[in-house]
Design a protein around this motif. Sequence first.
Motif, PDB file in Angstrom:
ATOM      1  N   ASN A  53       0.804  -1.308   0.010  1.00  0.00           N
ATOM      2  CA  ASN A  53       0.286   0.019   0.072  1.00  0.00           C
ATOM      3  C   ASN A  53       0.763   1.378   0.040  1.00  0.00           C
ATOM      4  OD1 ASN A  53      -2.502  -1.327   0.415  1.00  0.00           O
ATOM      5  ND2 ASN A  53      -1.948  -1.939   2.407  1.00  0.00           N
ATOM      6  N   GLY A  54       0.411   2.328  -0.832  1.00  0.00           N
ATOM      7  CA  GLY A  54       0.927   3.514  -0.511  1.00  0.00           C
ATOM      8  C   GLY A  54       2.212   3.692  -1.330  1.00  0.00           C
ATOM      9  N   GLY A  55       1.915   4.102  -2.855  1.00  0.00           N
ATOM     10  CA  GLY A  55       2.939   4.191  -3.713  1.00  0.00           C
ATOM     11  C   GLY A  55       4.023   5.299  -3.369  1.00  0.00           C
ATOM     12  N   ASP A  62      -3.440  -0.980  -2.410  1.00  0.00           N
ATOM     13  CA  ASP A  62      -4.211   0.160  -2.323  1.00  0.00           C
ATOM     14  C   ASP A  62      -3.368   1.561  -2.094  1.00  0.00           C
ATOM     15  OD1 ASP A  62      -6.416  -1.452  -2.110  1.00  0.00           O
ATOM     16  OD2 ASP A  62      -6.592  -1.415   0.035  1.00  0.00           O
ATOM     17  N   GLY A  63      -3.899   2.481  -2.588  1.00  0.00           N
ATOM     18  CA  GLY A  63      -3.343   4.075  -2.431  1.00  0.00           C
ATOM     19  C   GLY A  63      -2.149   4.178  -3.269  1.00  0.00           C
ATOM     20  N   GLY A  64      -2.343   4.385  -4.669  1.00  0.00           N
ATOM     21  CA  GLY A  64      -1.393   4.705  -5.526  1.00  0.00           C
ATOM     22  C   GLY A  64      -0.491   5.966  -5.114  1.00  0.00           C
ATOM     23  N   VAL A  67      -2.628  15.502  -5.977  1.00  0.00           N
ATOM     24  CA  VAL A  67      -2.384  14.273  -5.889  1.00  0.00           C
ATOM     25  C   VAL A  67      -2.900  13.689  -7.135  1.00  0.00           C
ATOM     26  CG1 VAL A  67      -2.829  11.983  -4.949  1.00  0.00           C
ATOM     27  CG2 VAL A  67      -2.772  13.797  -3.267  1.00  0.00           C
ATOM     28  N   SER A  68      -2.103  13.463  -8.201  1.00  0.00           N
ATOM     29  CA  SER A  68      -2.289  13.322  -9.698  1.00  0.00           C
ATOM     30  C   SER A  68      -1.402  12.319 -10.176  1.00  0.00           C
ATOM     31  CB  SER A  68      -1.917  14.817 -10.259  1.00  0.00           C
ATOM     32  OG  SER A  68      -0.514  14.947 -10.341  1.00  0.00           O
ATOM     33  N   GLN A  69      -2.018  11.577 -11.148  1.00  0.00           N
ATOM     34  CA  GLN A  69      -1.511  10.766 -12.031  1.00  0.00           C
ATOM     35  C   GLN A  69      -0.951   9.442 -11.317  1.00  0.00           C
ATOM     36  OE1 GLN A  69       0.332  12.225 -15.723  1.00  0.00           O
ATOM     37  NE2 GLN A  69       0.318  14.179 -14.628  1.00  0.00           N
ATOM     38  N   ASN A  70      -1.549   8.955 -10.135  1.00  0.00           N
ATOM     39  CA  ASN A  70      -0.880   7.788  -9.653  1.00  0.00           C
ATOM     40  C   ASN A  70      -1.960   6.604  -9.776  1.00  0.00           C
ATOM     41  OD1 ASN A  70       0.826   9.340  -7.735  1.00  0.00           O
ATOM     42  ND2 ASN A  70      -0.923  10.352  -7.309  1.00  0.00           N
ATOM     43  N   ARG A  71      -1.413   5.403  -9.731  1.00  0.00           N
ATOM     44  CA  ARG A  71      -2.269   4.218 -10.035  1.00  0.00           C
ATOM     45  C   ARG A  71      -2.140   3.262  -8.856  1.00  0.00           C
ATOM     46  NH1 ARG A  71      -1.988  -0.572 -12.402  1.00  0.00           N
ATOM     47  NH2 ARG A  71      -3.874  -1.123 -13.703  1.00  0.00           N
TER      48      ARG A  71
END
Length: 400
Positions: free
Chosen positions: A155-157, A181-183, A199-203
């Motif tokens: 979890n948590g990129g 979970d939580g890119g 918070v942008s462009q995460n996956r």
Amino acid sequence: MRIVASAGGAVALALAVVPMTPVQAASLNPDNGNDRIACSTSALTNAIDGVLGADGGTIELARDCRYVLTSALPTIDEPVTLRGGKGTSIERSVAAGTPQFRIFEVGGSAGFLTLDDLTVKNGDGAGDGGAVLVRTGRTLLLKSATLTRNRAAGNGGAVANDGGRVILRDSKVEKNSAGVDGGGIHTSGGVVSLDSSAVSQNRATADGGGVASADGYVTATHSSVDKNEADGGGGVDNDGTADLQSTAVTGNRAGGDGGGIRNTGTLIVGRSSVNKNTAANGGGIHNTGLLWIGRSVVKENVADADGGGLWNDNEATVESSDITGNETRDAGSQGGGVYNENGAPGGNTVLTDSTVTKNQASVGGGIFRASGSVTLNRTRVKENVPDNCSPSGTVAGCVG
């Protein structure tokens, strides 16, 4: 937990939050910039060891410097500030053979890490937290910082918050990824606060492309959550309490439920926009918890099946807001603007001083009431395609 809305739309949360204590620590560089450490990994590691041994402090990093790491930095167990400048970054090497590691862990009995005006990138966590793992009761503060291109197998990129506090001020969490979970950010309990941040462009492979909260408390003010992707909750997946004020949730995508936001906890959306998100169900918001929307816009979201703007199967209150230009696309899809589900406990949607306009679906262009109740108080439902409310006669005060 309860939501209290006054006549003016103000919201109070019955939840106590422990205030953040400022860092009080001596500076390693008392001239605040004229004695910056050298641009080398060994200088960085030695400086961190030095301030940890002195019960905390501030380290002035070299400008226009990439501190390239081949191993994780020491655990931050005292108050430590890393202050960068133009072009300063701390990053894991991407050279072949570099081991897998996250860049920071904030732990111990007094860990408080401040990242000020620098970029942290390429962290590769084998568990949770690609760039930073924050332990219970510890704090991460980002000031004009960027966390980018980090990844976590769990979890948590970029950031995994395990019951601590994560504060973003004028900062960015972008282009990170999580195996679960939580890119961008994952919080399990604890607090996450975004102020004028993006918070942008995460996956995320599973839920919460931008932010995922498992029984945590998330606030966002004057911020944006955009262009993130996940299976559920493309922008935000909330199973705790989330309070979004003057915040834009835009252009996120979910393969399942909740293109912009999936809420199973308590969600407040005030003076905000949820626009142009896509999902299978609930293009804008998918709600099975407690939801309050006030003085906000839910616009131009798309669902393949049901609930282009809002999909509800619990308690949803909409006040002084516009649900407009949303759509569902599949044959037989329902509720272009609002879909009220027939599951347990059954959806109850109340719209007051609001509009549901110019939405489109196969059936129930404006509102589709499968079961439960939909109540209109001084609310206009008009110019929806092919009809305003369906089945006919099930929403009192809705014509056509």
